[in-house]
Design a protein around this motif. Structure first.
Motif, mmCIF file in Angstrom:
data_model
loop_
_atom_site.group_PDB
_atom_site.id
_atom_site.type_symbol
_atom_site.label_atom_id
_atom_site.label_comp_id
_atom_site.label_asym_id
_atom_site.label_seq_id
_atom_site.Cartn_x
_atom_site.Cartn_y
_atom_site.Cartn_z
ATOM 1 N N GLU A 139 -41.535 24.966 -26.380
ATOM 2 C CA GLU A 139 -41.078 24.343 -27.622
ATOM 3 C C GLU A 139 -39.710 24.864 -28.008
ATOM 4 O O GLU A 139 -39.193 25.791 -27.418
ATOM 5 N N GLU A 140 -39.127 24.275 -29.064
ATOM 6 C CA GLU A 140 -37.763 24.599 -29.451
ATOM 7 C C GLU A 140 -37.593 25.928 -30.174
ATOM 8 O O GLU A 140 -36.682 26.660 -29.904
ATOM 9 N N SER A 141 -38.439 26.221 -31.169
ATOM 10 C CA SER A 141 -38.202 27.420 -31.957
ATOM 11 C C SER A 141 -39.515 28.067 -32.380
ATOM 12 O O SER A 141 -40.542 27.406 -32.459
ATOM 13 N N PRO A 142 -39.464 29.345 -32.683
ATOM 14 C CA PRO A 142 -40.670 30.050 -33.113
ATOM 15 C C PRO A 142 -41.026 29.673 -34.548
ATOM 16 O O PRO A 142 -40.235 29.069 -35.262
ATOM 17 N N LEU A 162 -44.649 33.587 -31.751
ATOM 18 C CA LEU A 162 -44.123 32.965 -30.543
ATOM 19 C C LEU A 162 -45.195 32.303 -29.695
ATOM 20 O O LEU A 162 -44.907 31.826 -28.606
ATOM 21 N N CYS A 195 -34.964 30.356 -24.940
ATOM 22 C CA CYS A 195 -34.969 29.984 -26.342
ATOM 23 C C CYS A 195 -33.862 30.734 -27.064
ATOM 24 O O CYS A 195 -33.599 31.899 -26.767
ATOM 25 N N LEU A 235 -44.378 29.079 -28.357
ATOM 26 C CA LEU A 235 -43.212 29.073 -27.471
ATOM 27 C C LEU A 235 -43.554 29.394 -26.037
ATOM 28 O O LEU A 235 -42.990 28.828 -25.112
ATOM 29 N N TYR A 294 -41.318 28.511 -21.308
ATOM 30 C CA TYR A 294 -40.877 27.972 -22.576
ATOM 31 C C TYR A 294 -41.437 26.568 -22.759
ATOM 32 O O TYR A 294 -41.347 25.742 -21.873
#
Length: 184
Positions: A136-139, A123, A88, A126, A134
C-alpha cells in the motif's frame, strides 16, 4: 570484547555520519549527504548503498531485510536493503525526523522529530508479513503526541510504553496500550 581493541574503521561516506545500527551481522550507517550504506563489519565490505535521498539522513534502523531511514526532508523511507529498492516514503514530521523505533511483532514504527512530536505508525497494511513486500501507499497514523517541550532526540519502546528523550533535559513516557496498536 576481551581487550577493547579497535576492530575496524569503515570509511565510505562523503559527509559526517549521523547514525548507525547493527542487526543480524550487518551495519547500516547514514550520513549528512543523504547516503546510507549497508556493510559487513567483519570485512568492511560495502554490501549496498541506498540512494535517492537528497537531504541529510539523521537516523537509520535495520530489521532483517528492511532498512528504515529518517531525514531532514521530514520523510521516513522503508527500504528493502538487499535490492536497494525504496518500498515506501511518507512525510512523518514537520521538521527533521531524528529517531525511529520498530516493533516487528506488531508492525509498529515510532518516530520522533525536531517538531517536538512523537508519532506511532501501524505498518501492518504496508508489509505482507509472510513475504515482506510493499502493498500500500502509506502507513496508518495511530497515535500522535505533540506535548513535548523540546525536540525529540531518541525514542524507544516496549510492550506498553514509548520513551522520548528530549532536548529540554526530560524523558517523556507515554502509555500506548491502545487496541489499535495491539492488533495483529
Amino acid at each position: 570484547r576481551g581487550t577493547g581493541e579497535l576492530a575496524r574503521i569503515y570509511k565510505g561516506h562523503r559527509a559526517c555520519v549521523n547514525a548507525c545500527h547493527m542487526n543480524e551481522g550487518r551495519v547500516a550507517s547514514a550520513a549528512a549527504d543523504g547516503s546510507v550504506h549497508i556493510w559487513d563489519p567483519s570485512t568492511g565490505a560495502k554490501l549496498q548503498e541506498l540512494s535517492g535521498i537528497s537531504s541529510g539522513v539523521a537516523t537509520v534502523l535495520l530489521y532483517q531485510g528492511l532498512c528504515f531511514t529518517g531525514s531532514s526532508d521530514k520523510a521516513v523511507r522503508i527500504w528493502q536493503w538487499q535490492s536497494g529498492e525504496c518500498l515506501c516514503q511518507f512525510q512523518a514530521h514537520f521538521q527533521l525526523v531524528r529517531t525511529l523505533a520498530y516493533d516487528p511483532h506488531r508492525y509498529i514504527l515510532v518516530t520522533g522529530g525536531w517538531d517536538r512530536m512523537t508519532r506511532t505508525w501501524h505498518l501492518g497494511s504496508l508489509l505482507d508479513p509472510t513475504q515482506t513486500i510493499y502493498v500500500e501507499e502509506s502507513p496508518h497514523l495511530v497515535l500522535e503526541n505533540g506535548i513535548h517541550h523540546g525536540r525529540i532526540f531518541h525514542v524507544c519502546m516496549d510492550a506498553t510504553r514509548v520513551l522520548a528523550a528530549c532536548e529540554d533535559k526530560s524523558v517523556w513516557i507515554t502509555d500506548y496500550m491502545s487496541p489499535a496498536l495491539n492488533a495483529p
